[in-house]
Design an enzyme around this catalytic site. Structure first.
Site: not given
Ligand SMILES: [Zn+2]
Length: 195
Positions: A40, A122
């Site tokens: 992400h 992330e």
């Protein structure tokens, strides 16, 4: 080559990471193992780096008053297993054996509900800002450590959030260089196997 990235399988925690454990997680369904790694991109506020806001979003402590954008997202119960900051520092929010809440409505190769069977990482960044050298190195090292610790994962089963939630999510964006990441991961895996 980053060599300090090591996962304790008993706890699902990463040595060398800063741990900011989140209440936003639950157990994976019985018998379900991590089989997918999801990459992400995130920044809070969008386009700004370095603040405490991602930690706060993922721990449910983001104040809606701190920024106009936060009014839209404060109160969301979301998390990821880990975040790689612009300087390559890894922050862990959820033990890798547990289910983090990062994918939302999603499907991978026809299988829906990707949170059940995935690990979400992330990168602090945006769809159109190049990710940093330190982030590529840390992501490759973390990915190799995950593939080593969880043999249910496979180097062939790594996807971007945009791949599993098309039309709804665009991260990690065109700025993420998959070829470069793949090359670094191959190198890291060869080193890991030798070690
Ligand atoms: Zn995402």
């Amino acid at each position: 080559m980053i060599t300090w990235v090591k996962i304790d399988r008993a706890t699902g925690l990463l040595a060398g990471a800063r741990q900011v454990l989140s209440p936003h997680f639950d157990a994976r369904p019985a018998g379900v193992l991590p089989e997918l790694l999801v990459v992400h991109g995130i920044s809070l506020p969008p386009g700004e780096f370095g603040g405490p806001w991602i930690d706060r979003l993922f721990t449910g402590t983001l104040s809606a008053d701190a920024h106009a954008y936060f009014r839209e997202i404060a109160g969301q119960r979301v998390s990821a297993h880990a975040l790689i900051r612009r300087d390559g520092q890894i922050v862990q929010y959820v033990a890798f054996g547990e289910r983090a809440w990062h994918a939302g409505h999603s499907a991978y190769r026809g299988r829906t509900g990707c949170n059940d069977f995935s690990i979400g990482v992330e990168l602090e960044g945006t769809d159109d800002t190049p990710y940093t050298d330190a982030q590529y190195e840390a992501l490759a090292a973390l990915s190799a450590a995950l593939l080593t610790a969880y043999t249910s994962l496979a180097a062939q089963a790594i996807a971007g959030h945009s791949d599993i939630s098309p039309g709804r999510k665009t991260d990690p964006g065109a700025s993420f260089d998959w070829v470069r990441y793949r090359q670094l991961l191959d190198q890291a895996l060869r080193t890991t196997t030798r070690g």
